[in-house]
Motif scaffolding. Structure first.
Motif, short mmCIF file in Angstrom:
data_model
loop_
_atom_site.label_atom_id
_atom_site.label_comp_id
_atom_site.label_asym_id
_atom_site.label_seq_id
_atom_site.Cartn_x
_atom_site.Cartn_y
_atom_site.Cartn_z
N SER A 1 0.85 -1.07 -0.14
CA SER A 1 -0.25 -0.06 -0.04
C SER A 1 0.98 0.99 0.13
CB SER A 1 -0.93 0.11 1.12
OG SER A 1 -0.27 -0.20 2.63
N GLU A 2 0.63 2.83 -0.57
CA GLU A 2 1.25 3.78 -0.19
C GLU A 2 1.75 4.50 0.54
OE1 GLU A 2 -1.05 6.86 -2.18
OE2 GLU A 2 -1.69 5.49 -4.29
N ASP A 3 0.96 3.80 2.32
CA ASP A 3 1.24 3.79 3.11
C ASP A 3 2.88 2.99 4.19
OD1 ASP A 3 -0.32 2.45 4.28
OD2 ASP A 3 -1.81 3.22 5.91
N GLY A 4 2.51 2.33 2.89
CA GLY A 4 3.62 0.91 3.20
C GLY A 4 3.23 -0.03 4.48
N LYS A 5 1.71 -0.28 5.29
CA LYS A 5 1.29 -0.52 5.93
C LYS A 5 0.60 -2.07 6.06
CE LYS A 5 0.75 3.41 9.47
NZ LYS A 5 0.64 4.30 10.03
N GLU A 6 0.53 -1.88 4.94
CA GLU A 6 0.09 -3.29 4.07
C GLU A 6 0.52 -3.59 2.89
OE1 GLU A 6 -4.43 -2.43 5.28
OE2 GLU A 6 -4.67 -2.57 3.78
N LYS A 7 0.28 -5.50 2.87
CA LYS A 7 1.19 -5.67 1.83
C LYS A 7 -0.22 -6.91 1.18
CE LYS A 7 6.34 -5.48 1.82
NZ LYS A 7 7.30 -6.73 0.71
N ILE A 8 -0.22 -6.92 0.20
CA ILE A 8 -1.75 -8.16 -0.56
C ILE A 8 -0.61 -9.11 -1.53
CG2 ILE A 8 -3.03 -6.37 -2.11
CD1 ILE A 8 -4.53 -7.72 -0.80
N SER A 9 -0.78 -9.84 -1.18
CA SER A 9 -0.18 -10.96 -2.84
C SER A 9 -1.37 -12.27 -3.10
CB SER A 9 0.19 -12.27 -2.54
OG SER A 9 1.27 -12.76 -1.01
N ALA A 10 -1.99 -13.07 -4.48
CA ALA A 10 -2.50 -13.86 -4.64
C ALA A 10 -1.96 -14.39 -6.00
CB ALA A 10 -4.00 -13.21 -4.95
N ASN A 11 -2.41 -15.53 -6.48
CA ASN A 11 -1.78 -16.21 -7.91
C ASN A 11 -2.88 -16.34 -8.85
OD1 ASN A 11 0.84 -16.98 -6.18
ND2 ASN A 11 -0.58 -18.59 -5.81
N ASP A 12 -2.21 -16.42 -9.84
CA ASP A 12 -3.41 -16.81 -11.29
C ASP A 12 -3.85 -18.11 -10.67
OD1 ASP A 12 -3.05 -14.31 -11.86
OD2 ASP A 12 -1.05 -15.92 -13.49
N PHE A 13 -4.68 -19.14 -11.38
CA PHE A 13 -5.29 -20.08 -11.10
C PHE A 13 -6.31 -21.01 -11.74
CE2 PHE A 13 -7.85 -17.91 -7.82
CZ PHE A 13 -9.42 -19.06 -7.91
N TYR A 14 -6.12 -22.49 -11.83
CA TYR A 14 -7.22 -22.81 -12.94
C TYR A 14 -8.19 -22.98 -12.03
CZ TYR A 14 -3.38 -23.00 -16.70
OH TYR A 14 -2.40 -22.64 -17.20
N LEU A 15 -9.83 -23.36 -12.85
CA LEU A 15 -10.78 -23.66 -12.32
C LEU A 15 -11.47 -24.83 -13.15
CD1 LEU A 15 -13.24 -21.24 -10.88
CD2 LEU A 15 -12.46 -23.16 -9.46
N ASP A 16 -11.83 -25.85 -12.51
CA ASP A 16 -12.75 -26.77 -13.88
C ASP A 16 -14.60 -26.28 -14.00
OD1 ASP A 16 -13.49 -28.44 -14.96
OD2 ASP A 16 -13.24 -29.76 -13.48
N LEU A 17 -14.77 -26.54 -14.85
CA LEU A 17 -16.15 -25.98 -15.07
C LEU A 17 -16.65 -26.47 -14.76
CD1 LEU A 17 -17.47 -24.56 -17.12
CD2 LEU A 17 -17.88 -26.02 -19.08
N GLU A 18 -16.47 -27.40 -13.70
CA GLU A 18 -17.51 -28.69 -12.88
C GLU A 18 -17.30 -27.74 -11.42
OE1 GLU A 18 -18.72 -32.05 -12.49
OE2 GLU A 18 -19.41 -31.47 -14.43
N ASP A 19 -16.56 -27.38 -11.31
CA ASP A 19 -16.44 -26.77 -9.59
C ASP A 19 -17.02 -25.36 -9.40
OD1 ASP A 19 -14.77 -28.79 -9.03
OD2 ASP A 19 -13.03 -28.31 -9.36
#
Length: 527
Positions: free
Chosen positions: A334-352
Motif C-alpha cells: 500500500s502507499e503508506d507501506g502498512k499493508e501488503k497483499i499477494s495472490a496467484n493466478d489459478f485454474y478452475l474446472d467448469l465442474e467446480d
C-alpha cells in the motif's frame, strides 16, 4: 497333537521395559521337548530380549518363565538347565579345543575319565575328531562355531539357546552349518531355541517358527504353515516372496480383487470384508491369453539361476501430468507501506464452478494480506470478479478495507479426466501457479502438490470410492527457481511377480492362472 506333558517352556505374559520403552508387550508362548524353535523377526523386534530373559541374563518387567513346571524368574542364569551359544562364540583363547569343551565339566568337578569320554563324544558329534589339542584361535569361523556348540552341549542342558550363531559365517559355510545344527539337534534330542532375522535359515532348520514384530508375536507355526498360510501381510512379506493384493471377501470361498471374482478355499470372513490376498510367485503359471484367469503384459524378465523372475503388469496404472508455473514472489504494498497483499493466478474446472464462493476463490488463489511490520494477517474484504460458468479467461481483484488490492487471472477449463477402463479408475489434476517461496516453505511437498493441483483419483463404477495417488516431479524444492515444471500424479497398477523355468520375452501379452488353493486370504493389518 502335542501333549501337555511335553510342554518344556512356558512364557506367560512376558513384558519387558527399558527406560519406559516397552520392547516385549505381553508374550505368551509354549515350547515343547525336542523342538527346534526359531524366533524370527527384524532387528529390534524383541527376539533376543526374549532369549536373554529365558537365559537369565535379563529379568522380565512382568510375567513368568516356567521351565519343567517351575517358575525360574528368580533362578540365577548359572543354575538354569540352559546353555547359550552367542554370536561371538566367546571361546577362551588361552585354552585349546579340548579344554574349551571340558570347561563346564571341570567346574562341576567330574572325574578326568568321564570328562575325557564326554569331550571325545562331542568332538565326534561336531566332526572335529583329532582337533582336541588345536589352538582355538587358529580354527576357522565354522570350526570355532562347532566348538562353541560342543562346549554348551557337553553340559547336557535341557535347552540350548542360540543367538544368531551363524551370522558371522560366509554364505556357503552358513548353509553347511544350518544342516549340521539340525543334525546335531536331532542326534542329541534336546530343545534348541534359535534367534535369527534370516527367513531362509528359519525355514530350513525349524520345527516351529515364531514370527515377531514390535515386541509382539504375529504367528506361530511350522515352516509350511507360515509359508503357505500367513496370517497377515507382515508375515507374508517376511517369509518368502509374495504378491500381496487388497481384496474383498464376497462370501465363503469367493474373493474379489482387480474387479474379478475368484474361487478360493477360505471361509469364516464377513461378507464383503476387506482382506489381503497373497499368491506366491511359484504358484502362478504363465499361459496363453485365452487360457488366463487374468491377462497382462510382461514388463521385465530376470534370470535367477534356477528360474526366471518375470514381472507381469495385469492392470496398468493411470497418470495425469500438469504444469506447475513457478513465479517470483510478488506482493503489492500500500502507499503508506502498512499493508501488503499477494495472490496467484489459478485454474478452475467448469465442474467446480457450480458452487464456488468467495472463500474458495481466496483459497484457490492463496490470497493473503498482512502488515509487513508485525506480520499479522489482515482480512481480505472485497472480491471482485467477472467469472462466468463457461470456459474462458477472467480476472479477480482482492482488496482490503483500506483498498490495498491485487488483480489476478482465473482460467476456467473443461478439465481433462484420464479414464482407465481396465483399472476401473480415473484421475484428474490441474495446471497451477505457485511462488518460489511457497514451494520452499512447504513442509510436505507431495501432499501440497496434490492440494495445489486439486489432484484426485476415483473408481469409475463408484465415484465415492477414492484411489490413492502418488506424485512424481524432477525439481528440488530447496533450490527451485522461476519456470514451468511438469508434475505427474499416478496410481500404481497391479504387477505380479512370477517364478518360472520357462523364458517369456518382454512386452508379450500373456495369461496368468493359478488354483483356488493358491489364493491365501489374510486379515487386513492395521499399521
Amino acid at each position: 497333537m502335542e501333549q501337555e506333558k511335553n510342554k518344556l517352556i512356558q512364557f506367560r505374559h512376558i513384558v519387558k521395559e527399558f527406560d519406559g520403552q516397552v520392547v516385549l508387550k505381553g508374550i505368551d508362548l509354549d515350547i515343547y521337548e525336542n523342538e527346534f524353535v526359531t524366533l524370527l523377526g527384524p532387528s529390534g523386534c524383541g527376539k533376543t530380549t526374549l532369549l536373554r530373559i529365558l537365559g537369565g541374563f535379563l529379568e522380565p518387567s512382568e510375567g513368568q518363565v516356567i521351565l519343567n513346571g517351575e517358575d525360574i524368574c528368580e533362578v540365577p542364569a548359572y543354575k538354569r538347565e540352559l546353555n547359550t551359544v552367542f554370536q561371538k562364540y566367546a571361546l577362551f583363547p588361552h585354552m585349546n579345543v579340548y579344554d574349551n569343551i571340558a570347561f563346564g565339566l571341570k567346574i562341576k568337578k567330574m572325574s578326568k575319565d568321564v570328562i575325557d569320554q564326554k569331550v571325545m563324544k562331542m568332538l565326534k558329534l561336531i566332526g572335529l575328531e583329532g582337533f582336541e589339542n588345536k589352538d582355538v584361535t587358529l580354527l576357522s569361523g565354522g570350526q570355532q562355531q562347532r566348538v562353541a556348540i560342543a562346549r554348551a552341549l557337553v553340559n547336557e542342558p535341557s535347552v540350548l539357546l542360540l543367538d544368531e550363531p551363524l551370522s558371522a559365517l560366509d554364505l556357503k559355510l552358513r548353509k553347511e552349518m544350518q544342516y549340521e545344527l539340525k543334525k546335531i539337534q536331532q542326534e542329541v534330542g534336546i530343545t534348541f531355541i534359535f534367534v535369527t532375522h534370516d527367513q531362509e535359515e528359519a525355514l530350513t532348520m525349524s520345527d516351529k517358527i515364531v514370527i515377531m514384530k514390535d515386541g509382539e508375536i504375529q504367528q506361530v507355526g511350522s515352516p509350511e504353515d507360515i509359508y503357505n498360510e500367513p496370517v497377515n501381510q507382515y508375515v507374508a512379506k517376511f517369509i518368502g516372496e509374495s504378491n500381496i493384493i487388497p481384496a474383498r471377501m464376497i462370501c465363503d470361498k469367493k474373493v474379489r480383487f482387480d474387479d474379478i471374482t475368484f474361487d478360493c478355499v477360505d471361509v469364516g470372513y464377513k461378507e464383503n470384508e476387506p482382506v489381503d490376498v497373497v499368491i506366491r510367485p511359484e504358484d502362478i503359471d504363465i499361459v496363453d491369453v485365452k487360457d488366463g484367469k487374468m491377462t497382462g503384459e510382461v514388463e521385465s524378465v530376470l534370470f535367477k539361476g534356477v528360474h526366471y523372475e518375470i514381472m507381469v503388469e495385469t492392470v496398468p496404472g493411470t497418470h495425469v501430468t500438469v504444469n506447475m508455473h513457478v513465479n517470483k514472489n510478488y506482493a503489492i504494498t500500500s502507499e503508506d507501506g502498512k499493508e501488503k497483499i499477494s495472490a496467484n493466478d489459478f485454474y478452475l474446472d467448469l465442474e467446480d464452478m457450480k458452487d464456488i464462493d468467495d472463500k474458495e476463490i481466496i483459497a484457490r488463489a492463496d490470497a493473503q494480506a498482512w502488515n509487513p511490520e508485525t506480520d499479522e494477517f489482515i482480512s481480505i474484504h472485497d472480491i471482485d470478479t467477472d467469472l462466468k460458468q463457461e470456459v474462458g479467461e477472467y480476472t479477480v481483484t482482492f482488496s482490503t478495507n483500506n483498498k490495498t488490492s491485487i488483480t489476478r487471472k482465473i482460467w476456467v477449463v473443461d478439465q481433462r479426466v484420464v479414464e482407465n477402463k481396465k483399472a476401473n479408475e480415473a484421475v484428474s489434476a490441474f495446471n497451477f501457479f505457485k511462488t518460489v517461496d511457497e514451494i520452499k516453505e512447504s513442509m510436505a511437498i507431495d501432499t501440497d502438490l496434490k492440494t495445489w493441483a486439486n489432484a484426485q483419483g476415483w473408481k469409475l463404477d463408484d465415484e465415492n470410492e477414492t484411489v490413492d495417488l502418488d506424485v512424481d516431479y524432477d525439481f528440488d524444492p530447496e533450490t527451485i527457481t522461476e519456470g514451468v515444471y511438469k508434475v505427474t500424479f499416478w496410481t500404481t497398477g497391479r504387477e505380479f511377480k512370477i517364478h518360472t523355468t520357462d523364458y517369456v520375452e518382454e512386452g508379450k501379452e500373456v495369461g496368468l492362472t493359478f488354483f483356488a488353493e493358491d489364493i491365501h486370504v489374510m486379515e487386513k493389518m492395521g499399521f
